[in-house]
Design a protein around this motif. Structure first.
Motif, PDB file in Angstrom:
ATOM      1  N   GLU A 108       0.737  -1.346  -0.211  1.00 38.06           N
ATOM      2  CA  GLU A 108      -0.156  -0.240  -0.021  1.00 38.06           C
ATOM      3  C   GLU A 108       0.975   1.557   0.180  1.00 38.06           C
ATOM      4  O   GLU A 108       0.536   2.374  -0.707  1.00 38.06           O
ATOM      5  CB  GLU A 108      -1.054   0.243   1.146  1.00 38.06           C
ATOM      6  CG  GLU A 108      -2.255  -1.157   0.981  1.00 38.06           C
ATOM      7  CD  GLU A 108      -2.975  -0.766  -0.022  1.00 38.06           C
ATOM      8  OE1 GLU A 108      -3.196   0.242  -0.066  1.00 38.06           O
ATOM      9  OE2 GLU A 108      -3.820  -1.617  -0.496  1.00 38.06           O
ATOM     10  N   LYS A 115       0.819   6.301  -7.368  1.00 36.03           N
ATOM     11  CA  LYS A 115       0.397   5.640  -8.156  1.00 36.03           C
ATOM     12  C   LYS A 115       0.283   7.456  -8.715  1.00 36.03           C
ATOM     13  O   LYS A 115      -0.585   6.903 -10.243  1.00 36.03           O
ATOM     14  CB  LYS A 115      -1.168   6.394  -6.868  1.00 36.03           C
ATOM     15  CG  LYS A 115      -1.142   7.798  -6.368  1.00 36.03           C
ATOM     16  CD  LYS A 115      -2.312   7.705  -5.173  1.00 36.03           C
ATOM     17  CE  LYS A 115      -1.758   8.822  -4.691  1.00 36.03           C
ATOM     18  NZ  LYS A 115      -3.122   8.785  -3.577  1.00 36.03           N
ATOM     19  N   TYR A 124      -4.591  -1.473 -10.495  1.00 38.49           N
ATOM     20  CA  TYR A 124      -5.156  -2.763 -10.885  1.00 38.49           C
ATOM     21  C   TYR A 124      -4.941  -4.335 -11.423  1.00 38.49           C
ATOM     22  O   TYR A 124      -5.248  -5.336 -10.231  1.00 38.49           O
ATOM     23  CB  TYR A 124      -6.951  -2.629 -12.454  1.00 38.49           C
ATOM     24  CG  TYR A 124      -7.849  -3.620 -12.018  1.00 38.49           C
ATOM     25  CD1 TYR A 124      -8.876  -3.286 -11.111  1.00 38.49           C
ATOM     26  CD2 TYR A 124      -7.635  -4.893 -13.811  1.00 38.49           C
ATOM     27  CE1 TYR A 124      -9.523  -4.612 -11.607  1.00 38.49           C
ATOM     28  CE2 TYR A 124      -8.239  -5.638 -13.203  1.00 38.49           C
ATOM     29  CZ  TYR A 124      -9.365  -6.004 -12.571  1.00 38.49           C
ATOM     30  OH  TYR A 124     -10.467  -6.566 -11.991  1.00 38.49           O
ATOM     31  N   TYR A 126      -1.735  -4.664 -10.221  1.00 34.40           N
ATOM     32  CA  TYR A 126      -1.078  -4.634  -9.159  1.00 34.40           C
ATOM     33  C   TYR A 126      -1.972  -5.158  -8.015  1.00 34.40           C
ATOM     34  O   TYR A 126      -1.461  -6.906  -7.560  1.00 34.40           O
ATOM     35  CB  TYR A 126       0.156  -3.556  -8.570  1.00 34.40           C
ATOM     36  CG  TYR A 126       0.988  -3.447  -9.625  1.00 34.40           C
ATOM     37  CD1 TYR A 126       1.076  -4.320 -10.966  1.00 34.40           C
ATOM     38  CD2 TYR A 126       2.456  -2.628  -9.811  1.00 34.40           C
ATOM     39  CE1 TYR A 126       2.373  -4.298 -12.098  1.00 34.40           C
ATOM     40  CE2 TYR A 126       3.121  -2.148 -10.037  1.00 34.40           C
ATOM     41  CZ  TYR A 126       3.198  -3.425 -11.610  1.00 34.40           C
ATOM     42  OH  TYR A 126       4.597  -3.188 -12.025  1.00 34.40           O
ATOM     43  N   ARG A 127      -2.848  -5.141  -8.089  1.00 31.72           N
ATOM     44  CA  ARG A 127      -3.922  -4.893  -6.442  1.00 31.72           C
ATOM     45  C   ARG A 127      -4.471  -6.310  -6.534  1.00 31.72           C
ATOM     46  O   ARG A 127      -4.633  -7.132  -5.622  1.00 31.72           O
ATOM     47  CB  ARG A 127      -4.741  -4.180  -6.612  1.00 31.72           C
ATOM     48  CG  ARG A 127      -4.565  -2.911  -6.164  1.00 31.72           C
ATOM     49  CD  ARG A 127      -5.239  -2.401  -5.655  1.00 31.72           C
ATOM     50  NE  ARG A 127      -5.175  -0.098  -5.358  1.00 31.72           N
ATOM     51  CZ  ARG A 127      -4.469  -0.421  -3.532  1.00 31.72           C
ATOM     52  NH1 ARG A 127      -4.604  -1.010  -3.029  1.00 31.72           N
ATOM     53  NH2 ARG A 127      -4.136   0.915  -3.504  1.00 31.72           N
ATOM     54  N   ARG A 128      -4.817  -6.779  -8.477  1.00 31.48           N
ATOM     55  CA  ARG A 128      -5.415  -8.371  -8.127  1.00 31.48           C
ATOM     56  C   ARG A 128      -4.228  -9.040  -7.765  1.00 31.48           C
ATOM     57  O   ARG A 128      -4.547  -9.623  -7.743  1.00 31.48           O
ATOM     58  CB  ARG A 128      -6.207  -8.230  -9.870  1.00 31.48           C
ATOM     59  CG  ARG A 128      -6.601  -9.703 -10.087  1.00 31.48           C
ATOM     60  CD  ARG A 128      -6.589  -9.300 -11.344  1.00 31.48           C
ATOM     61  NE  ARG A 128      -6.396  -8.865 -12.569  1.00 31.48           N
ATOM     62  CZ  ARG A 128      -4.739  -9.882 -13.242  1.00 31.48           C
ATOM     63  NH1 ARG A 128      -5.537 -11.335 -12.852  1.00 31.48           N
ATOM     64  NH2 ARG A 128      -4.010  -9.409 -13.912  1.00 31.48           N
ATOM     65  N   THR A 131      -3.734  -9.084  -4.503  1.00 31.18           N
ATOM     66  CA  THR A 131      -5.105  -9.893  -3.297  1.00 31.18           C
ATOM     67  C   THR A 131      -4.743 -11.516  -3.587  1.00 31.18           C
ATOM     68  O   THR A 131      -5.155 -12.263  -3.194  1.00 31.18           O
ATOM     69  CB  THR A 131      -6.109  -9.551  -3.881  1.00 31.18           C
ATOM     70  OG1 THR A 131      -6.405  -8.055  -3.940  1.00 31.18           O
ATOM     71  CG2 THR A 131      -7.688 -10.141  -3.840  1.00 31.18           C
TER      72      THR A 131
END
Length: 432
Positions: A108, A115, A124, A126-128, A131
């Motif tokens: 984070e 960002k 998107y 990277y976050r996927r 997760t």
């Protein structure tokens, strides 16, 4: 303002509040350097005032009344003992916090810092990956992630999700660790993580070898593919199906990247100049393309329908708030089309052709190459950066791209057998 005071509950509770935005400090009579800070709003806290590395510094001990005067003195003595040994409690505290940072917290911090430089689609992705691939590592401390952990995770992802997925996940992890090496330090100011554990994949040459995708829509498949888009539009004007069909067709005829097409606004369309403009591209260069007649007609149809739905006045004045409206609107919070998987599956089912959205850009590129279009024009059409030093001596005017764009459109329309576009093809062929 500083005053000496014997810190007791009674003496502290009886202190007056400073005026305005001022803050008052009171010195304890028993412990040198122990102070009580009082704000104009009545907040009170204990601090230790000392010079650290030549700089006057206040170290917060705790808030009153949760921390009593007796406990404040104990904490002050503890820090004074550390300072007498040459230690800096401030950097030590920062190092202790850094030592507890988890992978998710570091991730984070990384995306928050980067960002402004990362594309929304990249964030998107990277976050996927964070997760899904590293769900079981979210609470794992960075300092506890070893080279062996990385090797085992890479192998597990390769087995369960495929070589490309495993490599992509590890590239994200690598970026987080590279960032963290400079973000978190120990009490001596050295990197908390001296070695990036993901480096082991390079050292042992265990990154998966993956072939770049080369799939594209073959010329003999264009009829089935374009026919599937037309079938999708039968669900009605303004439906998600029609939006996705138009979106896919625009990419096929322009070679745009999927996010560039998805975030296209009406302000980027000029019907008078017959051009399409993408300002925020992958390589940060503004990308302008001439519009072949079939896309001009497609966009005019969407423009008219959207203005009617939004209660806009007639005409083509794009200098209103409508200029910021997305051409391909989505139902999500972003406002534009994102990951239209359901409609893409419909096209696959109707056409019998397996494809990804990026395959359409690759199809455009292959058609451009097959038509023997000038190499510099190819790069301009696809908005590729060029390292060729001679490129600067071959300026390509926008109008010089109009014929190649029409040639590509003619090729696709002819191969797809679109009867309604025959007049367009004939007009194009007269220019070739």
């Amino acid at each position: 303002m500083t005053n000496k005071l014997n810190f007791t509950k009674r003496s502290i509770d009886g202190l007056p509040l400073p005026e305005g935005s001022k803050r008052a400090y009171y010195n304890d009579e028993q412990v040198k350097g122990l102070q009580l800070a009082v704000t104009s709003k009545g907040a009170k806290s204990f601090v230790l005032y000392r010079r650290l590395e030549g700089k006057p510094t206040r170290l917060k001990l705790g808030d009153y009344p949760a921390m009593t005067p007796a406990i404040a003195r104990q904490e002050a003595y503890k820090l004074l003992g550390e300072i007498s040994k040459g230690e800096n409690p401030q950097t030590k505290k920062v190092a202790e916090r850094a030592n507890k940072v988890t992978l998710l917290e570091a991730f984070e911090a990384y995306v928050s810092t980067r960002k402004q430089n990362l594309k929304e689609k990249t964030l998107y992705d990277y976050r996927r990956l964070m997760t899904t691939a590293f769900k079981d590592w979210h609470r794992k401390r960075l300092v506890d992630i070893t080279k062996a952990n990385v090797q085992r995770k890479h192998q597990a992802l390769t087995t369960n999700s495929g070589p490309s997925y495993a490599n992509s996940a590890m590239r994200v992890l690598n970026a987080v660790f590279n960032f963290s090496q400079y973000q978190y330090e120990d009490a001596q100011g050295n990197p908390l993580i001296p070695v990036n554990p993901v480096d082991i994949l390079s050292r042992t040459r265990t990154w998966n070898r993956t072939k770049p995708r080369e799939r594209y829509i073959q010329p003999h498949q264009l009829k089935a593919f374009v026919g599937a888009l037309d079938t999708l539009r039968l669900e009605g004007v303004g439906t998600p199906a029609e939006t996705v069909a138009d979106y896919l067709e625009l990419i096929l005829f322009t070679g745009l990247r999927r996010n560039e097409a998805a975030q296209l606004t009406w302000g980027g369309i000029s019907f008078e100049a017959r051009t399409l403009t993408i300002s925020d591209t992958k390589n940060r260069n503004t990308h302008i393309l001439p519009l072949p007649e079939n896309l001009q007609n497609l966009l005019k149809r969407r423009f008219t329908a959207q203005k009617e739905n939004l209660g806009q006045v007639s005409g083509e004045n794009l200098k209103t708030g409508f200029s910021k409206t997305y051409v391909f609107q989505g139902e999500g919070a972003k406002g534009y089309l994102i990951e239209p998987r359901a409609q893409v599956r419909k096209v696959v089912s109707l056409s019998g052709i397996e494809f990804t959205i990026h395959d359409l850009r690759r199809t455009f590129s292959m058609i451009v190459a097959d038509l023997d279009i000038n190499a510099y024009k190819q790069k301009r059409l696809l908005n590729h950066k060029t390292m060729d030093v001679t490129a600067g001596y071959t300026p390509i005017d926008l109008e010089q791209l109009r014929k190649p764009m029409d040639q590509v459109a003619s090729f696709i329309l002819r191969a797809s057998g679109r009867v309604e576009e025959v007049s367009v093809v004939t007009a194009i062929e007269r220019q070739i």
